[in-house]
Design an enzyme around this catalytic site. Structure first.
Site, PDB file in Angstrom:
ATOM      1  N   ARG A 511       0.662  -1.104   0.118  1.00 51.93           N
ATOM      2  CA  ARG A 511       0.134  -0.073  -0.002  1.00 51.93           C
ATOM      3  C   ARG A 511       0.844   1.314  -0.005  1.00 51.93           C
ATOM      4  O   ARG A 511       0.343   2.395  -0.703  1.00 51.93           O
ATOM      5  CB  ARG A 511      -0.997   0.061   1.089  1.00 51.93           C
ATOM      6  CG  ARG A 511      -1.902   0.966   1.189  1.00 51.93           C
ATOM      7  CD  ARG A 511      -2.925   1.032   2.320  1.00 51.93           C
ATOM      8  NE  ARG A 511      -3.780  -0.168   2.290  1.00 51.93           N
ATOM      9  CZ  ARG A 511      -4.974  -0.228   1.390  1.00 51.93           C
ATOM     10  NH1 ARG A 511      -5.345   0.861   1.100  1.00 51.93           N
ATOM     11  NH2 ARG A 511      -5.699  -1.464   1.377  1.00 51.93           N
ATOM     12  N   GLU A 544      -2.806  -7.879   3.944  1.00 45.90           N
ATOM     13  CA  GLU A 544      -4.187  -7.589   4.056  1.00 45.90           C
ATOM     14  C   GLU A 544      -4.684  -8.814   3.242  1.00 45.90           C
ATOM     15  O   GLU A 544      -4.580  -9.472   2.375  1.00 45.90           O
ATOM     16  CB  GLU A 544      -4.649  -6.518   3.327  1.00 45.90           C
ATOM     17  CG  GLU A 544      -4.014  -5.205   3.866  1.00 45.90           C
ATOM     18  CD  GLU A 544      -4.682  -3.913   3.008  1.00 45.90           C
ATOM     19  OE1 GLU A 544      -5.734  -3.919   2.608  1.00 45.90           O
ATOM     20  OE2 GLU A 544      -3.988  -2.804   3.289  1.00 45.90           O
ATOM     21  N   GLU A 555     -10.299  -0.258  -5.520  1.00 51.65           N
ATOM     22  CA  GLU A 555      -9.345   0.568  -4.498  1.00 51.65           C
ATOM     23  C   GLU A 555      -7.984   0.993  -5.054  1.00 51.65           C
ATOM     24  O   GLU A 555      -7.382   1.809  -4.839  1.00 51.65           O
ATOM     25  CB  GLU A 555      -9.536   0.061  -3.055  1.00 51.65           C
ATOM     26  CG  GLU A 555      -8.635   0.833  -2.178  1.00 51.65           C
ATOM     27  CD  GLU A 555      -8.572   0.131  -0.635  1.00 51.65           C
ATOM     28  OE1 GLU A 555      -8.273   0.848   0.187  1.00 51.65           O
ATOM     29  OE2 GLU A 555      -8.976  -1.047  -0.619  1.00 51.65           O
ATOM     30  N   ASP A 612     -11.048   8.200 -11.197  1.00 50.46           N
ATOM     31  CA  ASP A 612     -10.973   9.684 -10.788  1.00 50.46           C
ATOM     32  C   ASP A 612     -10.387  10.374 -11.647  1.00 50.46           C
ATOM     33  O   ASP A 612      -9.325  11.048 -10.821  1.00 50.46           O
ATOM     34  CB  ASP A 612     -11.275   9.970  -9.395  1.00 50.46           C
ATOM     35  CG  ASP A 612     -11.610  11.487  -8.875  1.00 50.46           C
ATOM     36  OD1 ASP A 612     -12.172  12.025  -9.773  1.00 50.46           O
ATOM     37  OD2 ASP A 612     -11.297  11.757  -7.796  1.00 50.46           O
ATOM     38  N   HIS A 823     -19.180  -4.965   1.167  1.00 53.99           N
ATOM     39  CA  HIS A 823     -18.509  -5.715   0.457  1.00 53.99           C
ATOM     40  C   HIS A 823     -18.516  -4.945  -0.987  1.00 53.99           C
ATOM     41  O   HIS A 823     -19.372  -5.012  -1.694  1.00 53.99           O
ATOM     42  CB  HIS A 823     -19.076  -7.005   0.360  1.00 53.99           C
ATOM     43  CG  HIS A 823     -19.218  -7.800   1.421  1.00 53.99           C
ATOM     44  ND1 HIS A 823     -17.996  -8.496   1.930  1.00 53.99           N
ATOM     45  CD2 HIS A 823     -20.283  -8.314   2.214  1.00 53.99           C
ATOM     46  CE1 HIS A 823     -18.268  -9.047   3.061  1.00 53.99           C
ATOM     47  NE2 HIS A 823     -19.711  -8.995   3.448  1.00 53.99           N
ATOM     48  N   CYS A 825     -17.010  -5.357  -3.404  1.00 63.44           N
ATOM     49  CA  CYS A 825     -16.827  -6.423  -4.618  1.00 63.44           C
ATOM     50  C   CYS A 825     -18.404  -6.458  -5.337  1.00 63.44           C
ATOM     51  O   CYS A 825     -18.571  -6.535  -6.468  1.00 63.44           O
ATOM     52  CB  CYS A 825     -16.435  -7.654  -4.746  1.00 63.44           C
ATOM     53  SG  CYS A 825     -14.954  -7.675  -3.510  1.00 63.44           S
TER      54      CYS A 825
END
Length: 857
Positions: A511, A544, A555, A612, A823, A825
């Site tokens: 990350r 993670e 994400e 974005d 969730h 997904c």
């Protein structure tokens, strides 16, 4: 003319005796429809007709039940006409006959003057049956229409004298047989059928290609329709004639190749389509669908010529043509029940109307504001082909688009693209048919699109009629099938060569080092085997736990975009006034970095993720193969655009007042000035009133193309690595590409509420659900974006708006202090049954504000 009139009148008596007028209550004793009439054979009827003619006996008007029947069409009345021809030849002194009314049975084509002449005669007698029969005869015959309403040829004096002498010497009977050909000579265009007469009908917006040359006088046709369509009886004649005409025209084009023999055959379609009543209900049932089927059989050169001709029409006329075909499509769709068992693709009327609408679409593009000169050079190196193709062939999955995505044949024939059009005559949105989109089974349609058989029509071959949601679904199917194909090939490799099975494009990233990890991994894949980019993306954050069913990828893209477009990195510049990013011409990053950014953008589309990103529209135009021009500066560099616009509009002496040269100044990352000559020795060339247009064009060319050429080409190369075999470029316009990548900025939460489903014991009437929506609707815009980010993984609405987002709210136990979870997904929100609306709001705000990382599964 008297001889011809006498013969026509005798024929009318003959038909009255043999066929009757159609009125069963007729009181005329010399009419076959009269109850007391004694039947006679044809010879006796011919003799009786001569007697009635001599005595100027009463003639019946055709009964309404007889209109449009055999009397309207000459081929049906030919039988029996010869039975009395011998009796009528040379046995009467026509000089002694009373004046008769012309019936125009020998008229096989029309001119504007002839129509007005017949109309005038009919108006005097208040009997329009002669005109109705002429229209029925001419407009039901392709041969007659081809010769009708021709532009008049200007004869020399010698030709006129010769024609006059021939007419005087001819016998009346000879005139009858030669009338069609002699008059046709007078209106024949100067050039051969393939070239027309050299002038257009004078409509506006003529393109650089010059006016399209056709032999039909379109203005005359319009004037004739305006005069005649106001009469209901005459209008019915046009309708009936079109029903007779269309099957014959379809047969001619399908089996006889008539257009190749005579390009003037196109006149049939030009004349019929000028009928402003074609979209009325009377035509939609039979006449227009049949005519559209005939038009869809035109060969490609004819379709292109028709599109070029219509491109010269005005906005109102283009809109009328669009409405005609759209009305037919809509009428057919809502009149039938289409389903997976009864596909709209198999409705001949809808398919034919869509193909005809394509002609108008390209006419709309060609007639609009075109920019065909500024095209990006496609010098990207082709992706090397490997032995993988052999494996694909073994699997029966050889790539169809090795030379790139398909191109519409009509687009190729006309030499234009939709992306060439800056502003069409009418908006592209008017070509979208929403009722059709609602009944279209996109999975079946996509199959027909890939198979490319003539027996199955795909609406994806006419993307202008599809909305962005439908096209996006087609693109989704294409991407998914390609992913499954790559997965099968990988499985075969693992069996044949013993390689490790890796069916996904796996990215394992840290990350806090997401850019380094992701871009390095993607760079290796792009170098070693670019085909792996077409596998389904599978992202894993190191340390993670989470299974990537789409949410983790969302994400990942969000974090990558945030890092890449950080102005501190220096790859892109940010304009505070426009809130848009632009390539940094003096960036220290190498081309490989921009290539990888292009790959990320392509992967987002390929994996159906919204980013974005904030690019000006010119970036998407450049991705579609168009260079930026002066007008693109309006949204990418608005301050510069206004300055250059003021320069163009300046009424004083530019050279003396402004003292500008063809050398411009830019600044690098450190604020140092950089000089650039727009022309060789530009610092010595002053900008004047005469050359300022050249200065503006060169300035825009430098800012939008040359200064960022290396960066953008690398970016585009990466984008095409993922999308090169996709129908993306075929289906979408630049503004739709932006919608695909960025999603919709319009957040309609009312539509989201209506489309949301419930699970675990909740329903739309549950107390907590009512409290939930009341709370969400009260949020300000920024909080709503955070809620979307928390629930779906992105703060943008998908293509089509939030109503297309299938969100599920599920019960997650009784009242407790636990926060809501999601969730991403599957767009599922897990909501405990909080006891009060205050607690619901407090818990929800805390969840959406501080959610990051594994808070989003």
């Amino acid at each position: 003319m008297k001889r011809a009139a006498a013969k026509h009148l005798i024929e009318r008596y003959y038909h009255q005796l043999t066929e009757g007028c159609g009125n069963e209550a007729c009181t005329n004793e010399a009419c076959g429809s009269s109850p007391g009439f004694q039947r006679m054979d044809n010879n006796a009827a011919a003799i009786k007709a001569l007697e009635l003619y001599k005595n100027n006996a009463k003639l019946c008007d055709p009964h309404p039940s007889k209109k449009g029947a055999s009397s309207a069409f000459p081929e049906n009345s030919a039988k029996g006409a010869h039975n009395f021809s011998a009796c009528s030849n040379g046995k009467m002194n026509h000089k002694d006959l009373p004046p008769t009314r012309e019936d125009f049975r020998d008229l096989n084509f029309l001119t504007e003057d002839k129509v007005y002449e017949i109309l005038s005669i009919c108006s005097e007698t208040e009997d329009y049956s002669p005109l109705i029969r002429v229209i029925g005869r001419v407009f039901s015959s392709a041969e007659s229409l081809v010769q009708s309403f021709r532009k008049a040829k200007q004869h020399t004096k010698e030709e006129l004298k010769s024609l006059q002498a021939k007419d005087e010497d001819k016998d009346e009977d000879e005139k009858e047989t030669a009338s069609g050909s002699s008059t046709a000579m007078e209106v024949e265009p100067e050039a051969s059928a393939s070239s027309g007469d050299g002038s257009s009908h004078g409509e506006n917006n003529v393109q650089k290609l010059g006016p399209v040359e056709v032999s039909v006088d379109i203005d005359a046709v319009r004037r004739v329709y305006d005069r005649l369509l106001s009469n209901e009886k005459i209008e019915a004649a046009f309708l009936n004639a079109l029903v007779y005409l269309s099957p014959n025209v379809e047969c001619d084009l399908t089996y006889h190749n008539v257009y190749a023999a005579d390009p003037n055959y196109l006149n049939v379609f030009i004349i019929v389509m000028e009928n402003s009543n074609l979209h009325s209900p009377e035509y939609l049932e039979i006449a227009l669908p049949q005519f559209c089927k005939a038009m869809s059989k035109l060969p490609l050169p004819a379709l292109a010529k028709l599109a070029r001709l219509w491109s010269q029409y005005g906005v109102d006329q283009i809109r009328r043509l669009v409405e005609t075909f759209q009305q037919l499509i809509t009428y057919t769709v809502i009149s039938n029940e289409f389903s997976s068992d009864n596909l709209v693709n198999e409705d001949d009327g809808v398919v034919a109307a869509t193909k005809c609408l394509k002609i108008v679409y390209y006419a709309n593009v060609l007639g609009g504001d075109l920019d065909t000169d500024h095209n990006e050079e496609d010098d990207d190196e082709p992706i090397p082909e490997s032995s993988e193709l052999t494996l694909q062939e073994l699997l029966g999955e050889e790539r169809r688009n090795k030379k790139g995505p398909r191109v519409d044949p009509l687009e190729t024939e006309m030499g234009i693209r939709a992306s060439d059009c800056r502003k069409p005559l009418i908006p592209f949105e008017e070509f979208i048919n929403e009722p059709l989109n609602e009944v279209l089974e996109m999975d079946k349609d996509y199959t027909f699109f890939k198979v490319e058989t003539e027996s199955k029509f795909s609406f994806m071959t006419c993307p202008f009629i599809l909305n962005a949601v439908t096209k996006n679904l087609g693109l989704y199917y294409d991407n998914r099938i390609r992913m499954y194909s790559e997965r099968r090939i990988t499985a075969l490799y693992s069996l044949v060569q013993g390689q490790q099975l890796n069916p996904y494009l796996r990215l394992k990233v840290r990350r806090d080092h997401i850019i380094d990890d992701a871009l390095v991994r993607l760079e290796m894949i792009a170098m070693e085997n670019p085909a792996d980019l077409k596998k389904q993306l599978y992202v894993e954050f190191e340390g993670e736990q989470g299974v990537d069913e789409g949410g983790v990828s969302k994400e990942f893209f969000q974090l990558v975009v945030e890092e890449i477009f950080n102005p501190d990195i220096g790859m892109f510049t940010y304009d505070e006034s426009t809130k848009l990013f632009w390539f940094n011409p003096s960036s220290f990053e190498n081309e490989g970095q921009f290539t990888l950014i292009g790959i990320v953008l392509g992967l987002a589309i390929y994996n159906n993720c919204i980013l974005d990103v904030h690019f000006p529209m010119v970036i998407y135009r450049k991705l579609m193969g168009k260079k930026g021009t002066f007008r693109d500066l309006a949204d990418s560099h608005p301050v510069l655009f206004q300055s250059l616009k003021d320069l163009m509009e300046y009424e004083g002496n530019v050279e003396e007042d402004m003292m500008i040269t063809f050398q411009i100044s830019q600044t690098d990352l450190f604020g140092n000035p950089l000089m650039y000559d727009l022309k060789e020795s530009g610092d010595k060339i002053p900008v004047t009133n005469e050359n300022r247009k050249d200065f503006v064009a060169l300035y825009a060319e430098y800012m939008l193309n040359k200064s960022v050429e290396k960066q953008f080409k690398a970016f585009r190369r990466g984008f095409h690595m993922v999308t090169n075999e996709s129908p993306l470029k075929y289906l979408f316009r630049p503004e739709e590409i932006e919608l695909l990548i960025c999603g919709s900025r319009n957040l309609d939460f009312q539509a989201l509420e209506e489309s949301t489903e419930y699970d675990g014991g909740y329903n739309k009437d549950s107390r907590i659900i009512r409290d939930f929506w009341e709370t969400v609707h009260s949020f300000e815009q920024e909080k709503k974006r955070l809620f979307l980010q928390f629930t779906t993984g992105t703060d943008r609405a998908p293509v089509g708006g939030l109503g297309k987002l299938k969100m599920i709210i599920a019960k997650n136990g009784p009242d407790s202090d636990r926060l809501p979870t999601s969730h991403t997904c599957f767009n599922v929100l897990l909501l405990p049954e909080y006891s009060t609306v205050e607690k619901l709001k407090e818990r929800l705000l805390k969840a959406i504000t501080y959610a990051k990382g594994f808070g989003m599964l």
